[in-house]
Structures are given as C-alpha cells and as structure tokens.
Design an enzyme around this catalytic site. Structure first.
Site, PDB file in Angstrom:
ATOM      1  N   ASP A 126       0.850  -1.193   0.000  1.00 19.76           N
ATOM      2  CA  ASP A 126       0.000   0.000   0.000  1.00 19.76           C
ATOM      3  C   ASP A 126       0.884   1.240   0.000  1.00 19.76           C
ATOM      4  OD1 ASP A 126      -2.216   1.570  -0.007  1.00 19.76           O
ATOM      5  OD2 ASP A 126      -2.928   1.015   1.982  1.00 19.76           O
TER       6      ASP A 126
ATOM      7  N   ARG B 101      -7.621   3.881  13.583  1.00 24.01           N
ATOM      8  CA  ARG B 101      -6.751   5.035  13.795  1.00 24.01           C
ATOM      9  C   ARG B 101      -6.176   5.105  15.211  1.00 24.01           C
ATOM     10  NH1 ARG B 101      -5.391   6.410   8.721  1.00 24.01           N
ATOM     11  NH2 ARG B 101      -7.164   7.144   7.487  1.00 24.01           N
TER      12      ARG B 101
ATOM     13  N   GLU C 190     -10.559   4.370   3.978  1.00 21.73           N
ATOM     14  CA  GLU C 190      -9.638   5.114   3.129  1.00 21.73           C
ATOM     15  C   GLU C 190      -9.981   4.810   1.679  1.00 21.73           C
ATOM     16  OE1 GLU C 190      -5.499   5.837   4.135  1.00 21.73           O
ATOM     17  OE2 GLU C 190      -5.705   4.445   5.810  1.00 21.73           O
TER      18      GLU C 190
ATOM     19  N   GLU D  52      -9.117  12.871   7.815  1.00 22.98           N
ATOM     20  CA  GLU D  52      -8.895  14.182   7.207  1.00 22.98           C
ATOM     21  C   GLU D  52     -10.124  15.071   7.339  1.00 22.98           C
ATOM     22  OE1 GLU D  52      -6.730  13.630   3.196  1.00 22.98           O
ATOM     23  OE2 GLU D  52      -7.583  11.679   3.701  1.00 22.98           O
TER      24      GLU D  52
ATOM     25  N   THR E 188      -9.184  -5.391   4.316  1.00 25.61           N
ATOM     26  CA  THR E 188      -9.066  -4.498   3.163  1.00 25.61           C
ATOM     27  C   THR E 188     -10.057  -4.999   2.125  1.00 25.61           C
ATOM     28  OG1 THR E 188      -6.702  -4.167   3.595  1.00 25.61           O
ATOM     29  CG2 THR E 188      -7.526  -3.549   1.421  1.00 25.61           C
TER      30      THR E 188
ATOM     31  N   LYS F  56      -3.857  -1.963  10.342  1.00 23.88           N
ATOM     32  CA  LYS F  56      -4.208  -2.096   8.930  1.00 23.88           C
ATOM     33  C   LYS F  56      -4.339  -3.545   8.468  1.00 23.88           C
ATOM     34  CE  LYS F  56      -3.433   2.329   7.518  1.00 23.88           C
ATOM     35  NZ  LYS F  56      -4.250   3.143   6.614  1.00 23.88           N
TER      36      LYS F  56
ATOM     37  N   THR G 196      -4.627   6.571   0.191  1.00 22.69           N
ATOM     38  CA  THR G 196      -5.838   7.391   0.149  1.00 22.69           C
ATOM     39  C   THR G 196      -5.739   8.450  -0.941  1.00 22.69           C
ATOM     40  OG1 THR G 196      -6.143   7.060   2.508  1.00 22.69           O
ATOM     41  CG2 THR G 196      -7.351   8.867   1.508  1.00 22.69           C
TER      42      THR G 196
ATOM     43  N   HIS H 130      -3.409  14.110   0.666  1.00 23.44           N
ATOM     44  CA  HIS H 130      -3.626  13.244   1.832  1.00 23.44           C
ATOM     45  C   HIS H 130      -2.432  13.295   2.778  1.00 23.44           C
ATOM     46  CE1 HIS H 130      -4.746   9.798   4.263  1.00 23.44           C
ATOM     47  NE2 HIS H 130      -3.646   9.150   3.892  1.00 23.44           N
TER      48      HIS H 130
ATOM     49  N   ASP I 251      -9.220   0.693   2.281  1.00 18.86           N
ATOM     50  CA  ASP I 251      -8.204   0.279   3.243  1.00 18.86           C
ATOM     51  C   ASP I 251      -8.697   0.655   4.641  1.00 18.86           C
ATOM     52  OD1 ASP I 251      -5.816  -0.516   4.446  1.00 18.86           O
ATOM     53  OD2 ASP I 251      -4.892   1.450   4.137  1.00 18.86           O
TER      54      ASP I 251
ATOM     55  N   GLN J 157      -3.462   2.622  15.313  1.00 21.01           N
ATOM     56  CA  GLN J 157      -2.376   3.148  14.486  1.00 21.01           C
ATOM     57  C   GLN J 157      -1.591   4.237  15.220  1.00 21.01           C
ATOM     58  OE1 GLN J 157      -3.772   4.683  10.741  1.00 21.01           O
ATOM     59  NE2 GLN J 157      -1.729   5.077   9.947  1.00 21.01           N
TER      60      GLN J 157
ATOM     61  N   GLU K 297      -9.235   4.334  -1.898  1.00 29.34           N
ATOM     62  CA  GLU K 297      -8.049   4.001  -2.665  1.00 29.34           C
ATOM     63  C   GLU K 297      -8.429   3.268  -3.939  1.00 29.34           C
ATOM     64  OE1 GLU K 297      -4.807   2.261  -0.545  1.00 29.34           O
ATOM     65  OE2 GLU K 297      -5.355   3.161   1.383  1.00 29.34           O
TER      66      GLU K 297
ATOM     67  N   ARG L 270       1.868  16.513  12.915  1.00 23.71           N
ATOM     68  CA  ARG L 270       3.105  17.238  13.213  1.00 23.71           C
ATOM     69  C   ARG L 270       2.990  18.741  13.089  1.00 23.71           C
ATOM     70  NH1 ARG L 270       4.309  12.885  10.108  1.00 23.71           N
ATOM     71  NH2 ARG L 270       4.212  14.152   8.210  1.00 23.71           N
TER      72      ARG L 270
END
Length: 423
Positions: A128, A240, A201, A370, A260, A256, A356, A135, A236, A243, A203, A144
């Site tokens: 992936d 979160r 997600e 997002e 899927t 993850k 994504t 994204h 996907d 993660q 994809e 961050r």
C-alpha cells in the site's frame, strides 16, 4: 462507437468499451472467470471450451478454465490485448457467432443477480503506497503541524508499507471492528479494547501481471506499463487509535492488517486508455526525482471517485467524499519502479494500492481522519446523524467511473458494513 447485440442499459458501468474481468460462481459451482457486460456475466471458460479463442497467444492456453485470473495475468499484455479484442468482437452487434447460437448463449451468459463474486486473483503480496500529496499533507498537519506536514523523503520516493494479503476481501463482505492495543494519550498505561476510531480510506489498487522479474532485476518505469493488468476500487479500513499507538517508528501494522475490501471487477488499462490525462505534481519547483523514477510517458487517468456512508436503519446514503484518481502525485509506473529498484520480484496477482486519494476542495478528503481533522469536527449525515469515525452498522460504499467524448465506463462499487467487535 460499436454497440453490442446484448442489451446494455444507458449509464451502465459495464459497456462493450469496458469488459472488466472477474471471478464468479453460481448454482453452488466452483469459481469461474467471466467478463461483465451490461447486467450479465459472459463465462469465458465456456467460450474457451468451444474453441472461440484461437489467436496466437491464447489457443494453447487454458487460462480461462482456472478459478482465478493469475494464469491469464501471467500471459502478459499481448494475450490481454488479444482476449479483449476477441471478446469485443463476439459481443458486437454485427457478429453472429455468439449472437445467433442460442444454446451457446444460454450456457455462456449468466445474470449478475444470480452470481456470487469472489476475489479476482490469488494475491501473493500486497503493498500500500502513500501517493496523494493532499492526503499526506493533511495527515502530516494533524500529526506534526503545518510547518512539518510532509516528511523530508516524501517528494523523493513513493512511500509505502507492506500489507497483509490474507485479510483482503471482496466487496460485500462484512467487516468486523478490530480489537487491539490502545493508548490514546500516548502517555498512559496501554490497554486492549475495541477500536473506537474506525475509518475508511478511499483508494484504488493495480493488479500486476506478466512474467515475474528475476530476483535482483529491477523493472523500469518504461517496462512497468506492461506489468499493469488492471485497477479495482479499494477500501483500506483503518483503526486510527491502534495506528496512533503502534505507528512509530515502523508505521502501520495491526491497525491495517485486519481487513481491506476491493471491488470484484478488474477494469483493464486497455479499457482506460480513452481516459488518459496529464499526471500532476513534480513541477520545476519540486525536487527532481532520481533517474529510475523518471518517465518517458508520464500520465494518469481521469477516474471520478466517491464515498457514501449509510447508517444502520437508514436507506439514504450520504456522499461524503468526491475525489479523482488523476490527483495522485506518484504514478503507478513509478510505484512499480520503486518497489522493484532493489530487485524485488513482482509476481502475477500482486496488488499495489495507491493509498488514500484526496484532493483540494469541498468533500475532497478521502478519509474521516482528514474530514474531521483527527476527530475534532463531526461530519453530518442525511437524517441528522453525525460522525467523527465509523459506528457499528455503518455501510461504506465506494464508486468509480470515467467519462470522455461520449464514452463511459464504471468500476461498480466496493461496499462493506461494519459489524461489532468480538467480545
């Protein structure tokens, strides 16, 4: 534009110009290979058994009598092009071989409503990527801050992680909320519980075909086009909160690896040629990519994408994402070249996902992470319900389609319903 003797409703995804490949079963039989045309499936094993594939690349092959597409994928582009041309010819309005043979038609045509769809291929490996700049920037901002949104390597290499092929499921398979180790504040005592921040997600994913490259032999961007068989929609599913705790420093793992979903019909790159467009990104202001990532024919495809959420007990879906494949910064050819630059063998049936697919503008975000800026602002659904992350009973449906010059085709849908975690 050529038409078929078989009725195809206006607006149908599966036109004579599309002819995607899939694996289906019916009447408790074993899985079979077919192509979708209108609301029907054309059984390619029946056609092969009747000697209707006599071109130089297919006459000695039994690829359509298999239970997966791997053998057909392995034959390479000349066989793919030959098969597509022959199937189109057999379905054209002016071709009597199948049209006027009632017995053969009854044996070879099955209503999609009576079929059970399966994974199109045995998937040896699944990787992936993280190819959408929009994204990556939004997620980096959440994690961050705006000043450090993109990591220093992102504009130099297609970032990816190695996924788990054993948990890839076909559209329509229920998806169970995972349990895992959590530490939402990252400074408390970790504990094991059901995921609370469940996300989708948006994809797409490409199936690899052709003979495998030898161990130690890279695949160039120029060669990569002949290794790309076709595309499917992909969800996907992402935990979160799991993660967040496990994702440093080695990235996604149990967040993850549990589910899927992919759509059942593989739309070939031959069918997508009318929808080629310029690939964005990598402007003069961006870092110049290394020689092995440079492309003699850099392009993308104009594939419109959407995501709907339908809560349990509600029959009205809410479209919460509208995006497009063409916005991806890294191309599929670059993904293949980077994946194999170290000499990694790429095998028929391998699956390479895009990551994504987000874009600028309203509803352009391809995940709830997002859209809600990490769960801080809710999305409102039809009927007044709100979501920061998915709830049990929610059904997520992804769709993809192309339109250009009066020609259109679709990918069908990729759907999954969230069911509650094991106690």
């Amino acid at each position: 534009m050529a038409t078929s003797w078989l009725a195809v409703d206006p607006g149908c995804s599966f036109t004579l110009q599309n002819l995607p490949y899939g694996v289906f079963s019916h009447s408790a039989g074993q899985p079979r290979i077919g192509t979708a045309i209108g609301s029907n499936i054309l059984d390619l094993a029946v056609l092969q058994s009747k000697g209707l594939f006599q071109g130089p690349h297919l006459r000695q092959s039994d690829c359509f009598s298999q239970t997966t597409l791997n053998a057909f994928m392995a034959l390479g582009r000349p066989a793919w092009t030959e098969a597509r041309a022959r199937i189109q010819a057999l379905l054209r309005a002016d071709e009597p071989a199948l049209r006027d043979n009632e017995e053969l038609r009854k044996a070879a045509l099955i209503s999609q409503s009576k079929a059970i769809m399966h994974l199109p291929a045995n998937i040896p490996d699944y990787t992936d990527f993280y190819a959408s700049r929009e994204h990556a920037t939004t997620c980096g901002t959440i994690l961050r801050g705006k000043e450090n949104a993109l990591m220093p390597n992102w504009l130099h290499i297609p970032i990816a992680y190695h996924g788990r092929s054993s948990s890839i499921v076909v559209s329509g398979t229920p998806v169970r909320r995972p349990r895992g180790q959590l530490n939402p504040d990252s400074n408390a005592q970790p504990h094991t519980a059901a995921c609370k921040w469940l996300d989708f997600e948006l994809e797409m994913a490409a199936f690899i075909g052709g003979p495998p490259n030898a161990l130690g032999q890279p695949v160039s961007t120029a060669e990569a086009a002949d290794r790309l068989f076709g595309l499917v929609l992909m969800n996907d599913w992402s935990a979160r909160d799991i993660q967040k705790w496990e994702g440093q420093p080695l990235g996604p793992f149990t967040a993850k690896n549990w589910a899927t979903s992919i759509s059942p019909w593989v739309v070939t790159f031959d069918a997508l040629q009318p929808f080629r467009c310029e690939a964005p990104g990598q402007e003069a202001t961006s870092p110049q990519v290394q020689a092995y990532l440079q492309e003699p024919d850099r392009h993308s495809f104009n594939i419109q994408l959407s995501v709907e959420i339908t809560p349990l007990g509600n029959t009205t879906p809410t479209v919460i994402t509208r995006s497009n494949f063409k916005h991806l910064y890294w191309t599929l050819e670059q993904m293949v070249a980077h994946h194999s630059v170290t000499g990694c063998p790429m095998r028929p049936g391998d699956l390479l996902a895009t990551g994504t697919i987000s874009c600028d503008g309203e509803l352009g975000q391809g995940s709830l992470l997002e859209q809600t800026m990490g769960g801080k602002q809710a999305v409102e659904l039809e009927g007044g319900e709100k979501r920061t992350f998915l709830q049990d009973g929610d059904t997520v449906t992804m769709r993809g389609w192309c339109e250009a010059g009066g020609v259109g085709l679709g990918f069908g849908s990729c759907t999954g319903q969230v069911v509650s975690a094991h106690p």
